[in-house]
Design an enzyme around this catalytic site. Structure first.
Site, PDB file in Angstrom:
ATOM      1  N   HIS A  19       0.823  -1.212   0.000  1.00 58.23           N
ATOM      2  CA  HIS A  19       0.000   0.000   0.000  1.00 58.23           C
ATOM      3  C   HIS A  19       0.862   1.269   0.000  1.00 58.23           C
ATOM      4  O   HIS A  19       0.351   2.360  -0.271  1.00 58.23           O
ATOM      5  CB  HIS A  19      -0.891   0.004   1.250  1.00 58.23           C
ATOM      6  CG  HIS A  19      -2.364   0.069   0.949  1.00 58.23           C
ATOM      7  ND1 HIS A  19      -2.906   0.009  -0.320  1.00 58.23           N
ATOM      8  CD2 HIS A  19      -3.437   0.197   1.782  1.00 58.23           C
ATOM      9  CE1 HIS A  19      -4.219   0.089  -0.244  1.00 58.23           C
ATOM     10  NE2 HIS A  19      -4.564   0.210   1.010  1.00 58.23           N
ATOM     11  N   ASN A  70      -6.893   5.902   3.655  1.00 57.29           N
ATOM     12  CA  ASN A  70      -8.289   6.090   3.271  1.00 57.29           C
ATOM     13  C   ASN A  70      -8.786   7.526   3.414  1.00 57.29           C
ATOM     14  O   ASN A  70      -9.917   7.827   3.039  1.00 57.29           O
ATOM     15  CB  ASN A  70      -9.184   5.163   4.108  1.00 57.29           C
ATOM     16  CG  ASN A  70      -8.956   3.696   3.779  1.00 57.29           C
ATOM     17  OD1 ASN A  70      -8.224   3.363   2.852  1.00 57.29           O
ATOM     18  ND2 ASN A  70      -9.582   2.824   4.548  1.00 57.29           N
ATOM     19  N   ASP A  95      -0.629   2.154  -5.417  1.00 48.63           N
ATOM     20  CA  ASP A  95      -0.588   0.733  -5.738  1.00 48.63           C
ATOM     21  C   ASP A  95      -1.853   0.322  -6.478  1.00 48.63           C
ATOM     22  O   ASP A  95      -2.951   0.730  -6.123  1.00 48.63           O
ATOM     23  CB  ASP A  95      -0.429  -0.091  -4.455  1.00 48.63           C
ATOM     24  CG  ASP A  95      -1.510   0.222  -3.411  1.00 48.63           C
ATOM     25  OD1 ASP A  95      -1.680   1.423  -3.075  1.00 48.63           O
ATOM     26  OD2 ASP A  95      -2.180  -0.706  -2.940  1.00 48.63           O
ATOM     27  N   ASN A 116      -9.771   2.886  -1.730  1.00 50.95           N
ATOM     28  CA  ASN A 116     -10.376   3.869  -0.828  1.00 50.95           C
ATOM     29  C   ASN A 116      -9.621   5.190  -0.784  1.00 50.95           C
ATOM     30  O   ASN A 116     -10.213   6.239  -0.505  1.00 50.95           O
ATOM     31  CB  ASN A 116     -10.490   3.288   0.582  1.00 50.95           C
ATOM     32  CG  ASN A 116     -11.554   2.215   0.676  1.00 50.95           C
ATOM     33  OD1 ASN A 116     -12.556   2.258  -0.044  1.00 50.95           O
ATOM     34  ND2 ASN A 116     -11.344   1.238   1.533  1.00 50.95           N
TER      35      ASN A 116
END
Length: 204
Positions: A19, A70, A95, A116
């Site tokens: 991430h 997020n 990513d 998100n």
């Protein structure tokens, strides 16, 4: 002002997660173009610098939101308002599980595709920002996605991760000049990666 955003989560335990490849790309960019030291602003670690292009230097801001992945949009919108930037001035490195490891694609606008962080940015500034999608592969089943993106790259991944991040940095003048398609081509020339099925190319 070109605003270059890396998506990721703050803190050492997330530093080498899949991430966080957006943060890793920005680290390579900062080193290659000798950006100023990072400082805290816009709920982010930010750094300013210049990117040389054939038409002269382009001023750029590197932004690593510290809001957690997020909530990326809060930081991006604050920086945009401060610099009176438009979505077209924003490039987000992140990513992409629907690309094989090491693949790279530029995209303008579109949906969030389950990401998100992208959804958060869209909620704050609209969808028409530039996306630099860095392939990390898919774990094969949607129930495994969260564990996949929040786990570290394997040692065997290190070579392609470094190559991709360095290529993103080296080819940056094309991005700064607005030549997104040429930028994508040059990144893949500098860091070639096989066109695998994303669900076959990733290691759990």
């Amino acid at each position: 002002m070109l605003i270059i955003v890396g998506q990721g989560n703050p803190g050492a335990k997330y530093a080498y997660n899949r991430h966080n490849i957006g943060f890793l790309a920005l680290k390579a960019i900062a080193a290659r173009w000798r950006f100023a030291a990072e400082r805290s602003k816009f709920h982010s670690l930010m750094s300013e610098g210049f990117i040389d292009t054939p038409n002269g230097p382009v001023k750029a801001l590197l932004l690593k939101p510290q809001t957690f992945y997020n909530e990326t949009g809060r930081a991006v919108s604050e920086a945009m308002k401060f610099y009176k930037a438009t979505p077209a001035d924003v490039v987000v490195f992140y990513d992409e599980i629907d690309l094989a490891p090491g693949r790279f694609r530029m995209k303008l606008g579109g949906g969030a595709a389950g990401n998100n962080g992208v959804r958060s940015i869209t909620a704050h500034i609209g969808p028409d920002f530039r996306r630099a999608r860095m392939g990390t592969g898919h774990p094969g089943h949607k129930d495994k996605v969260m564990g996949h993106v929040l786990s570290d790259f394997h040692k065997v991944d290190q070579a392609w991760v470094n190559a991709l991040c360095n290529a993103c940095a080296e080819a940056l003048p094309l991005l700064a000049a607005g030549e997104d398609e040429k930028y994508q081509t040059e990144v893949m020339r500098l860091a070639p990666a096989d066109k695998l099925d994303p669900r076959q190319g990733a290691l759990d």
